[in-house]
Design a protein around this motif. Sequence first.
Motif, PDB file in Angstrom:
ATOM      1  N   GLY A 122       1.717  -4.299  -4.616  1.00  8.89           N
ATOM      2  CA  GLY A 122       2.672  -4.907  -3.697  1.00  8.89           C
ATOM      3  C   GLY A 122       3.065  -6.311  -4.121  1.00  8.89           C
ATOM      4  O   GLY A 122       2.894  -6.724  -5.273  1.00  8.89           O
ATOM      5  N   ASP A 123       3.591  -7.073  -3.163  1.00  7.96           N
ATOM      6  CA  ASP A 123       4.121  -8.414  -3.461  1.00  7.96           C
ATOM      7  C   ASP A 123       3.059  -9.366  -3.979  1.00  7.96           C
ATOM      8  O   ASP A 123       3.356 -10.300  -4.721  1.00  7.96           O
ATOM      9  CB  ASP A 123       4.769  -9.009  -2.207  1.00  7.96           C
ATOM     10  CG  ASP A 123       6.013  -8.250  -1.776  1.00  7.96           C
ATOM     11  OD1 ASP A 123       6.588  -7.557  -2.635  1.00  7.96           O
ATOM     12  OD2 ASP A 123       6.389  -8.334  -0.597  1.00  7.96           O
ATOM     13  N   LYS A 124       1.804  -9.162  -3.571  1.00  7.32           N
ATOM     14  CA  LYS A 124       0.719 -10.035  -4.017  1.00  7.32           C
ATOM     15  C   LYS A 124       0.042  -9.476  -5.270  1.00  7.32           C
ATOM     16  O   LYS A 124      -1.137  -9.696  -5.501  1.00  7.32           O
ATOM     17  CB  LYS A 124      -0.316 -10.193  -2.900  1.00  7.32           C
ATOM     18  CG  LYS A 124       0.220 -10.868  -1.655  1.00  7.32           C
ATOM     19  CD  LYS A 124      -0.853 -11.002  -0.586  1.00  7.32           C
ATOM     20  CE  LYS A 124      -0.314 -11.665   0.669  1.00  7.32           C
ATOM     21  NZ  LYS A 124      -1.349 -11.775   1.731  1.00  7.32           N
ATOM     22  N   GLY A 125       0.787  -8.764  -6.063  1.00 11.50           N
ATOM     23  CA  GLY A 125       0.245  -8.052  -7.205  1.00 11.50           C
ATOM     24  C   GLY A 125      -0.723  -8.864  -8.056  1.00 11.50           C
ATOM     25  O   GLY A 125      -0.459 -10.006  -8.425  1.00 11.50           O
ATOM     26  N   ALA A 166      -0.747   4.061  -5.427  1.00  8.66           N
ATOM     27  CA  ALA A 166      -0.874   3.424  -4.114  1.00  8.66           C
ATOM     28  C   ALA A 166       0.199   3.945  -3.164  1.00  8.66           C
ATOM     29  O   ALA A 166      -0.062   4.161  -1.968  1.00  8.66           O
ATOM     30  CB  ALA A 166      -0.790   1.909  -4.260  1.00  8.66           C
ATOM     31  N   LYS A 167       1.383   4.158  -3.670  1.00  5.90           N
ATOM     32  CA  LYS A 167       2.445   4.742  -2.850  1.00  5.90           C
ATOM     33  C   LYS A 167       2.126   6.196  -2.501  1.00  5.90           C
ATOM     34  O   LYS A 167       2.407   6.654  -1.385  1.00  5.90           O
ATOM     35  CB  LYS A 167       3.780   4.653  -3.587  1.00  5.90           C
ATOM     36  CG  LYS A 167       4.252   3.227  -3.847  1.00  5.90           C
ATOM     37  CD  LYS A 167       5.507   3.197  -4.696  1.00  5.90           C
ATOM     38  CE  LYS A 167       5.910   1.768  -5.033  1.00  5.90           C
ATOM     39  NZ  LYS A 167       7.089   1.725  -5.946  1.00  5.90           N
ATOM     40  N   SER A 168       1.518   6.899  -3.437  1.00 10.78           N
ATOM     41  CA  SER A 168       1.174   8.305  -3.201  1.00 10.78           C
ATOM     42  C   SER A 168       0.130   8.464  -2.100  1.00 10.78           C
ATOM     43  O   SER A 168       0.078   9.490  -1.427  1.00 10.78           O
ATOM     44  CB  SER A 168       0.658   8.958  -4.492  1.00 10.78           C
ATOM     45  OG  SER A 168       1.664   9.033  -5.474  1.00 10.78           O
ATOM     46  N   VAL A 169      -0.721   7.457  -1.920  1.00 12.21           N
ATOM     47  CA  VAL A 169      -1.726   7.513  -0.846  1.00 12.21           C
ATOM     48  C   VAL A 169      -1.216   6.799   0.412  1.00 12.21           C
ATOM     49  O   VAL A 169      -1.992   6.488   1.316  1.00 12.21           O
ATOM     50  CB  VAL A 169      -3.092   6.943  -1.277  1.00 12.21           C
ATOM     51  CG1 VAL A 169      -3.620   7.699  -2.477  1.00 12.21           C
ATOM     52  CG2 VAL A 169      -3.032   5.448  -1.570  1.00 12.21           C
ATOM     53  N   GLU A 170       0.089   6.543   0.450  1.00 11.51           N
ATOM     54  CA  GLU A 170       0.764   6.012   1.636  1.00 11.51           C
ATOM     55  C   GLU A 170       0.277   4.622   2.006  1.00 11.51           C
ATOM     56  O   GLU A 170       0.211   4.243   3.165  1.00 11.51           O
ATOM     57  CB  GLU A 170       0.608   6.991   2.819  1.00 11.51           C
ATOM     58  CG  GLU A 170       1.127   8.382   2.503  1.00 11.51           C
ATOM     59  CD  GLU A 170       0.737   9.423   3.542  1.00 11.51           C
ATOM     60  OE1 GLU A 170       0.199   9.041   4.609  1.00 11.51           O
ATOM     61  OE2 GLU A 170       0.953  10.625   3.295  1.00 11.51           O
ATOM     62  N   LEU A 171      -0.061   3.842   0.977  1.00 12.08           N
ATOM     63  CA  LEU A 171      -0.507   2.465   1.179  1.00 12.08           C
ATOM     64  C   LEU A 171       0.003   1.624   0.005  1.00 12.08           C
ATOM     65  O   LEU A 171      -0.768   1.173  -0.839  1.00 12.08           O
ATOM     66  CB  LEU A 171      -2.036   2.408   1.279  1.00 12.08           C
ATOM     67  CG  LEU A 171      -2.651   1.209   1.999  1.00 12.08           C
ATOM     68  CD1 LEU A 171      -2.233   1.169   3.467  1.00 12.08           C
ATOM     69  CD2 LEU A 171      -4.175   1.260   1.891  1.00 12.08           C
ATOM     70  N   PRO A 172       1.330   1.414  -0.052  1.00 15.21           N
ATOM     71  CA  PRO A 172       1.908   0.747  -1.229  1.00 15.21           C
ATOM     72  C   PRO A 172       1.404  -0.667  -1.457  1.00 15.21           C
ATOM     73  O   PRO A 172       1.357  -1.130  -2.597  1.00 15.21           O
ATOM     74  CB  PRO A 172       3.415   0.774  -0.945  1.00 15.21           C
ATOM     75  CG  PRO A 172       3.538   0.994   0.529  1.00 15.21           C
ATOM     76  CD  PRO A 172       2.355   1.807   0.924  1.00 15.21           C
ATOM     77  N   ASP A 173       1.035  -1.371  -0.381  1.00  9.75           N
ATOM     78  CA  ASP A 173       0.454  -2.709  -0.516  1.00  9.75           C
ATOM     79  C   ASP A 173      -1.042  -2.587  -0.276  1.00  9.75           C
ATOM     80  O   ASP A 173      -1.505  -2.623   0.868  1.00  9.75           O
ATOM     81  CB  ASP A 173       1.073  -3.677   0.490  1.00  9.75           C
ATOM     82  CG  ASP A 173       2.561  -3.882   0.267  1.00  9.75           C
ATOM     83  OD1 ASP A 173       3.009  -3.757  -0.885  1.00  9.75           O
ATOM     84  OD2 ASP A 173       3.266  -4.154   1.245  1.00  9.75           O
ATOM     85  N   SER A 174      -1.794  -2.438  -1.341  1.00  7.78           N
ATOM     86  CA  SER A 174      -3.214  -2.121  -1.164  1.00  7.78           C
ATOM     87  C   SER A 174      -4.080  -2.775  -2.231  1.00  7.78           C
ATOM     88  O   SER A 174      -3.598  -3.253  -3.256  1.00  7.78           O
ATOM     89  CB  SER A 174      -3.426  -0.605  -1.170  1.00  7.78           C
ATOM     90  OG  SER A 174      -3.039  -0.037  -2.411  1.00  7.78           O
ATOM     91  N   PHE A 175      -5.359  -2.774  -1.931  1.00  2.87           N
ATOM     92  CA  PHE A 175      -6.393  -3.193  -2.873  1.00  2.87           C
ATOM     93  C   PHE A 175      -7.062  -1.925  -3.364  1.00  2.87           C
ATOM     94  O   PHE A 175      -7.627  -1.163  -2.579  1.00  2.87           O
ATOM     95  CB  PHE A 175      -7.388  -4.113  -2.178  1.00  2.87           C
ATOM     96  CG  PHE A 175      -8.564  -4.516  -3.021  1.00  2.87           C
ATOM     97  CD1 PHE A 175      -8.403  -4.902  -4.355  1.00  2.87           C
ATOM     98  CD2 PHE A 175      -9.847  -4.542  -2.481  1.00  2.87           C
ATOM     99  CE1 PHE A 175      -9.488  -5.288  -5.132  1.00  2.87           C
ATOM    100  CE2 PHE A 175     -10.943  -4.931  -3.242  1.00  2.87           C
ATOM    101  CZ  PHE A 175     -10.758  -5.298  -4.574  1.00  2.87           C
ATOM    102  N   VAL A 176      -6.976  -1.685  -4.671  1.00  6.59           N
ATOM    103  CA  VAL A 176      -7.464  -0.439  -5.268  1.00  6.59           C
ATOM    104  C   VAL A 176      -8.606  -0.743  -6.229  1.00  6.59           C
ATOM    105  O   VAL A 176      -8.485  -1.606  -7.106  1.00  6.59           O
ATOM    106  CB  VAL A 176      -6.338   0.284  -6.033  1.00  6.59           C
ATOM    107  CG1 VAL A 176      -6.874   1.515  -6.762  1.00  6.59           C
ATOM    108  CG2 VAL A 176      -5.212   0.683  -5.081  1.00  6.59           C
ATOM    109  N   VAL A 177      -9.711  -0.037  -6.046  1.00  8.26           N
ATOM    110  CA  VAL A 177     -10.805  -0.072  -7.024  1.00  8.26           C
ATOM    111  C   VAL A 177     -11.137   1.358  -7.395  1.00  8.26           C
ATOM    112  O   VAL A 177     -10.943   2.284  -6.603  1.00  8.26           O
ATOM    113  CB  VAL A 177     -12.063  -0.789  -6.477  1.00  8.26           C
ATOM    114  CG1 VAL A 177     -11.779  -2.244  -6.194  1.00  8.26           C
ATOM    115  CG2 VAL A 177     -12.606  -0.100  -5.230  1.00  8.26           C
ATOM    116  N   GLY A 178     -11.642   1.552  -8.612  1.00  2.99           N
ATOM    117  CA  GLY A 178     -11.993   2.915  -8.982  1.00  2.99           C
ATOM    118  C   GLY A 178     -12.400   3.070 -10.424  1.00  2.99           C
ATOM    119  O   GLY A 178     -12.525   2.105 -11.181  1.00  2.99           O
TER     120      GLY A 178
END
Length: 309
Positions: free
Chosen positions: A120-123, A86-98
């Motif tokens: 992020g904080d809402k992990g 998430a940090k590598s895609v420049e969105l450290p606080d994100s919702f990731v699906v895949g």
Amino acid sequence: MSLPVERQPLHVPPMEEVAAVLQSAVRKNFAEGTVTVVECPDLTKKPYCLGAAGLCGSPRLADVGGVPYLIPLVQKDKLYDVKDLAKSVELPDSFVVGAGAGPHAYVGVNSELIAHVVTGDKGLNESRIAKIDAAAKCELQKLPQNQTGCALMLNMFASEGRRGKVLRVWAKKRTGETNLVSCLRQALESHYGEKPVGLGGTFRLVNGSAKCHVMPEFSTVPLTCDDDVNKWLHFFDFPAPMMFMSTLVSKDPGLDLRVEHSHGYGQDYGGHYHYDTTPDTVEYEAFYNIAEYMFRIDRPQVTHNVGRD
């Protein structure tokens, strides 16, 4: 150690235009179907039960690692963490699906990863893995909150997880030869040509069944062609309801991408989506957003096209 990252903007057409392109293709491939621009429903509610409410806010795709790290022989040192990605895609606080390969160092064996993480904080980690058990059956396992790892490869869609305008795809009774995801991707490729358009999100198998595979333990002999790979994989026919995490890009802009990849799970099974096996009764509902960027992370230096279906 930081991973090599390449970033490329994607073509972002108006959403209504994309909906029209996709609807034309869906109606050619299914007896019934609509593609509309809608306000994303709250995806934390039933029947979706995802970790964030929506797919909007800085939407982006990433292709991490790749099949060449698995085939012909595995490179077990290729380990990643969704929080770092998430940090590598420049969105450290994100919702990731895949869709990717599970963290074998934790699971103990090779597995399919259905990635579903709020960083992020809402992990929050709602990811599952599907593996082959001692009886050669599929076993679904929910990963613990602190286990956000993956290995070898991951195709991921990241956003801020906010609600907003998205594409809703509904399709019923398949009359063509193409699976849902390929139908959408090929329509975009046909219409936009060399301009890469990427989508990410989720789809439900509402009715019917789907052919899926689950990887067994790593092969000890080289897998050198698709036939070798298919003999190694375990294939299943899984019934609805299933929830899939899905990415696709209409055209590889020279980044050695896997152009479509979807993994999903049902009550106690899961795996890699190939196509539905019940064309007369199948029904899908999908929500996708249009990605603004493609990130290529840790691209294999030696590549091939084996095992990418």
